[in-house]
Motif scaffolding. Structure first.
Motif, PDB file in Angstrom:
ATOM      1  N   LEU A  26      41.624  50.061  13.634  1.00  0.00           N
ATOM      2  CA  LEU A  26      40.711  50.933  13.641  1.00  0.00           C
ATOM      3  C   LEU A  26      40.086  51.161  12.046  1.00  0.00           C
ATOM      4  CD1 LEU A  26      41.537  53.720  16.480  1.00  0.00           C
ATOM      5  CD2 LEU A  26      39.763  51.791  16.636  1.00  0.00           C
ATOM      6  N   PRO A  27      38.738  51.274  12.097  1.00  0.00           N
ATOM      7  CA  PRO A  27      38.317  51.958  10.639  1.00  0.00           C
ATOM      8  C   PRO A  27      38.938  53.074  10.006  1.00  0.00           C
ATOM      9  CG  PRO A  27      36.387  51.922  12.143  1.00  0.00           C
ATOM     10  CD  PRO A  27      37.586  51.182  12.983  1.00  0.00           C
ATOM     11  N   ARG A  28      38.930  53.328   8.904  1.00  0.00           N
ATOM     12  CA  ARG A  28      39.251  54.613   8.138  1.00  0.00           C
ATOM     13  C   ARG A  28      38.063  55.311   8.533  1.00  0.00           C
ATOM     14  NH1 ARG A  28      41.086  56.466   2.159  1.00  0.00           N
ATOM     15  NH2 ARG A  28      41.176  58.490   2.636  1.00  0.00           N
ATOM     16  N   TYR A  29      38.575  56.663   8.799  1.00  0.00           N
ATOM     17  CA  TYR A  29      37.324  57.813   8.928  1.00  0.00           C
ATOM     18  C   TYR A  29      37.240  58.607   7.551  1.00  0.00           C
ATOM     19  CZ  TYR A  29      34.526  60.700  12.162  1.00  0.00           C
ATOM     20  OH  TYR A  29      33.749  61.541  12.885  1.00  0.00           O
ATOM     21  N   VAL A  30      35.938  58.369   7.197  1.00  0.00           N
ATOM     22  CA  VAL A  30      35.803  59.378   5.817  1.00  0.00           C
ATOM     23  C   VAL A  30      35.158  60.670   6.196  1.00  0.00           C
ATOM     24  CG1 VAL A  30      34.572  59.196   3.748  1.00  0.00           C
ATOM     25  CG2 VAL A  30      35.458  57.052   4.666  1.00  0.00           C
ATOM     26  N   ARG A  31      35.758  61.542   5.980  1.00  0.00           N
ATOM     27  CA  ARG A  31      35.524  63.051   6.492  1.00  0.00           C
ATOM     28  C   ARG A  31      35.199  63.543   4.948  1.00  0.00           C
ATOM     29  NH1 ARG A  31      40.478  65.065   8.891  1.00  0.00           N
ATOM     30  NH2 ARG A  31      41.214  63.709   7.069  1.00  0.00           N
ATOM     31  N   ILE A  32      34.241  64.719   4.929  1.00  0.00           N
ATOM     32  CA  ILE A  32      33.970  65.175   3.361  1.00  0.00           C
ATOM     33  C   ILE A  32      35.193  65.934   3.086  1.00  0.00           C
ATOM     34  CG2 ILE A  32      33.239  67.653   4.615  1.00  0.00           C
ATOM     35  CD1 ILE A  32      31.662  65.556   1.849  1.00  0.00           C
ATOM     36  N   THR A  33      36.263  66.174   3.619  1.00  0.00           N
ATOM     37  CA  THR A  33      37.449  66.701   3.125  1.00  0.00           C
ATOM     38  C   THR A  33      38.342  65.692   2.602  1.00  0.00           C
ATOM     39  OG1 THR A  33      38.473  66.452   5.423  1.00  0.00           O
ATOM     40  CG2 THR A  33      37.512  68.831   4.660  1.00  0.00           C
ATOM     41  N   ASP A  34      38.082  64.226   2.671  1.00  0.00           N
ATOM     42  CA  ASP A  34      38.678  63.237   2.205  1.00  0.00           C
ATOM     43  C   ASP A  34      38.098  63.022   0.846  1.00  0.00           C
ATOM     44  OD1 ASP A  34      40.161  63.114   4.525  1.00  0.00           O
ATOM     45  OD2 ASP A  34      38.574  61.667   5.431  1.00  0.00           O
ATOM     46  N   VAL A  35      37.083  63.476   0.442  1.00  0.00           N
ATOM     47  CA  VAL A  35      36.337  63.213  -0.991  1.00  0.00           C
ATOM     48  C   VAL A  35      36.734  64.219  -1.574  1.00  0.00           C
ATOM     49  CG1 VAL A  35      34.085  62.727  -1.978  1.00  0.00           C
ATOM     50  CG2 VAL A  35      34.504  61.946   0.327  1.00  0.00           C
ATOM     51  N   ASP A  36      37.059  63.888  -2.914  1.00  0.00           N
ATOM     52  CA  ASP A  36      37.444  64.662  -4.039  1.00  0.00           C
ATOM     53  C   ASP A  36      36.174  65.278  -4.914  1.00  0.00           C
ATOM     54  OD1 ASP A  36      37.496  62.785  -6.101  1.00  0.00           O
ATOM     55  OD2 ASP A  36      39.637  62.766  -6.417  1.00  0.00           O
ATOM     56  N   ASN A  43      44.549  60.321  -0.403  1.00  0.00           N
ATOM     57  CA  ASN A  43      45.438  59.549   0.305  1.00  0.00           C
ATOM     58  C   ASN A  43      45.881  59.607   1.850  1.00  0.00           C
ATOM     59  OD1 ASN A  43      45.672  58.015  -2.228  1.00  0.00           O
ATOM     60  ND2 ASN A  43      47.151  59.232  -2.807  1.00  0.00           N
ATOM     61  N   GLU A  44      45.119  60.641   2.321  1.00  0.00           N
ATOM     62  CA  GLU A  44      45.283  61.083   3.802  1.00  0.00           C
ATOM     63  C   GLU A  44      44.560  60.221   4.679  1.00  0.00           C
ATOM     64  OE1 GLU A  44      44.873  64.747   6.789  1.00  0.00           O
ATOM     65  OE2 GLU A  44      44.153  64.835   5.065  1.00  0.00           O
ATOM     66  N   LEU A  45      44.923  59.311   5.265  1.00  0.00           N
ATOM     67  CA  LEU A  45      44.071  58.569   6.161  1.00  0.00           C
ATOM     68  C   LEU A  45      44.038  59.003   7.669  1.00  0.00           C
ATOM     69  CD1 LEU A  45      45.804  54.745   4.864  1.00  0.00           C
ATOM     70  CD2 LEU A  45      43.745  55.889   4.123  1.00  0.00           C
ATOM     71  N   LYS A  46      43.076  58.956   7.994  1.00  0.00           N
ATOM     72  CA  LYS A  46      42.638  59.070   9.466  1.00  0.00           C
ATOM     73  C   LYS A  46      41.787  58.001  10.019  1.00  0.00           C
ATOM     74  CE  LYS A  46      44.628  63.161   9.839  1.00  0.00           C
ATOM     75  NZ  LYS A  46      45.393  63.573  10.618  1.00  0.00           N
ATOM     76  N   SER A  47      41.524  58.074  11.575  1.00  0.00           N
ATOM     77  CA  SER A  47      40.769  57.060  12.084  1.00  0.00           C
ATOM     78  C   SER A  47      40.080  57.743  12.971  1.00  0.00           C
ATOM     79  CB  SER A  47      41.710  55.929  13.034  1.00  0.00           C
ATOM     80  OG  SER A  47      42.377  54.945  11.903  1.00  0.00           O
ATOM     81  N   ALA A  48      39.111  57.224  13.594  1.00  0.00           N
ATOM     82  CA  ALA A  48      38.199  57.728  14.581  1.00  0.00           C
ATOM     83  C   ALA A  48      38.134  56.658  15.863  1.00  0.00           C
ATOM     84  CB  ALA A  48      36.784  57.997  14.312  1.00  0.00           C
ATOM     85  N   ALA A  49      38.454  57.226  17.012  1.00  0.00           N
ATOM     86  CA  ALA A  49      38.505  56.356  18.269  1.00  0.00           C
ATOM     87  C   ALA A  49      36.967  56.218  18.593  1.00  0.00           C
ATOM     88  CB  ALA A  49      39.166  57.183  19.247  1.00  0.00           C
ATOM     89  N   LEU A  50      36.237  55.063  18.179  1.00  0.00           N
ATOM     90  CA  LEU A  50      34.700  54.765  18.553  1.00  0.00           C
ATOM     91  C   LEU A  50      35.102  53.309  18.727  1.00  0.00           C
ATOM     92  CD1 LEU A  50      33.426  55.425  14.735  1.00  0.00           C
ATOM     93  CD2 LEU A  50      33.475  56.937  16.847  1.00  0.00           C
ATOM     94  N   ASN A  51      33.842  53.144  19.884  1.00  0.00           N
ATOM     95  CA  ASN A  51      33.773  52.016  20.528  1.00  0.00           C
ATOM     96  C   ASN A  51      33.063  50.676  19.312  1.00  0.00           C
ATOM     97  OD1 ASN A  51      30.724  52.168  20.685  1.00  0.00           O
ATOM     98  ND2 ASN A  51      30.911  53.450  22.650  1.00  0.00           N
ATOM     99  N   GLU A  52      32.915  49.579  19.838  1.00  0.00           N
ATOM    100  CA  GLU A  52      32.167  48.503  18.847  1.00  0.00           C
ATOM    101  C   GLU A  52      30.612  48.941  18.294  1.00  0.00           C
ATOM    102  OE1 GLU A  52      32.695  44.453  19.630  1.00  0.00           O
ATOM    103  OE2 GLU A  52      34.546  44.722  20.647  1.00  0.00           O
ATOM    104  N   LYS A  53      30.020  49.763  19.385  1.00  0.00           N
ATOM    105  CA  LYS A  53      28.563  49.629  19.042  1.00  0.00           C
ATOM    106  C   LYS A  53      28.661  50.921  18.065  1.00  0.00           C
ATOM    107  CE  LYS A  53      24.340  50.658  21.378  1.00  0.00           C
ATOM    108  NZ  LYS A  53      23.549  51.221  22.397  1.00  0.00           N
ATOM    109  N   GLU A  54      29.297  51.962  18.087  1.00  0.00           N
ATOM    110  CA  GLU A  54      29.673  53.077  17.355  1.00  0.00           C
ATOM    111  C   GLU A  54      30.165  52.754  16.008  1.00  0.00           C
ATOM    112  OE1 GLU A  54      30.560  56.682  20.363  1.00  0.00           O
ATOM    113  OE2 GLU A  54      31.963  55.240  19.965  1.00  0.00           O
ATOM    114  N   ILE A  55      31.127  51.908  16.023  1.00  0.00           N
ATOM    115  CA  ILE A  55      31.608  51.420  14.774  1.00  0.00           C
ATOM    116  C   ILE A  55      30.701  50.612  13.960  1.00  0.00           C
ATOM    117  CG2 ILE A  55      33.167  49.541  13.497  1.00  0.00           C
ATOM    118  CD1 ILE A  55      35.268  50.156  15.902  1.00  0.00           C
ATOM    119  N   GLU A  56      29.804  49.677  14.479  1.00  0.00           N
ATOM    120  CA  GLU A  56      28.530  49.045  13.767  1.00  0.00           C
ATOM    121  C   GLU A  56      27.864  50.041  13.142  1.00  0.00           C
ATOM    122  OE1 GLU A  56      28.191  46.137  11.999  1.00  0.00           O
ATOM    123  OE2 GLU A  56      29.509  46.042  13.258  1.00  0.00           O
ATOM    124  N   LYS A  57      27.231  51.151  13.929  1.00  0.00           N
ATOM    125  CA  LYS A  57      26.510  52.265  13.706  1.00  0.00           C
ATOM    126  C   LYS A  57      26.888  52.996  12.356  1.00  0.00           C
ATOM    127  CE  LYS A  57      23.767  56.086  15.218  1.00  0.00           C
ATOM    128  NZ  LYS A  57      23.413  57.045  16.266  1.00  0.00           N
TER     129      LYS A  57
END
Length: 191
Positions: A26-36, A43-57
């Motif tokens: 799955l893609p890495r999920y970039v949350r505001i807390t992941d940005v310094d 270095n804390e990697l998270k994902s989000a369970a998104l469908n293909e259409k959402e991933i594209e968006k």
């Protein structure tokens, strides 16, 4: 000019999906807390369970600039570089796609590190009880656009400085390792 005028498409809010354990498929999920504060990803990697259409968006492209829209992090920004991999972004962020024929994404991102930008953020965020800057407000952000040749020169200098900083950090890590080894040997009577 205004930020909205130099972008190739309308600003887009991120996904509201919850973060889950990182999954390499799955893609890495970039949350505001992941940005310094310097715009680098943690270095804390998270994902989000998104469908293909959402991933594209919500998929980030090289040069996308994300802006935090509410709370204590309002105004914080992140410039996506392809070296950060396959990423999508979370709901507390708004994506802008600057037209690199007008303004290089690197220049826009560096502008968000200036005191002038942060003064603007302070003025906008004070208008409501909960600090919040929405897509329409960000779109009105006044931007000074230097000539493209100067932007390219600036970006080249920034890249060179960033490479030097990365080399320095690598040397510092090496020195720390050597010092730790020396210290260990000294306290074990091996010197």
């Amino acid at each position: 000019s205004a930020l909205g005028d130099i972008c190739t498409e309308k600003p887009t809010y991120g996904s509201g999906a919850p973060a889950c354990e990182f999954n390499p498929s799955l893609p890495r999920y970039v949350r505001i807390t992941d940005v310094d504060s310097s715009g680098e990803l943690s270095n804390e990697l998270k994902s989000a369970a998104l469908n293909e259409k959402e991933i594209e968006k919500y998929r980030l492209q090289e040069g996308d600039v994300l802006f935090a829209r509410s709370g204590a992090t309002v105004g914080k920004s992140y410039l996506h570089r392809s070296r950060n991999g396959f990423c999508v972004y979370a709901g507390y962020m708004i994506r802008f796609r600057p037209d690199s024929e007008i303004m290089l994404p690197e220049i826009l991102f560096r502008y968000t590190q200036t005191s002038a930008y942060w003064r603007w953020v302070g003025r906008q965020a004070r208008t409501v009880a909960q600090p919040n800057i929405n897509a329409k407000m960000y779109s009105a952000l006044p931007i000074f656009i230097p000539p493209l040749d100067i932007q390219h020169r600036f970006a080249t200098i920034v890249e060179s400085v960033e490479q030097q900083k990365a080399r320095m950090r690598a040397h510092l890590t090496e020195l720390d390792t050597l010092f730790a080894s020396l210290q260990h040997r000294a306290f074990n009577g091996e010197l």
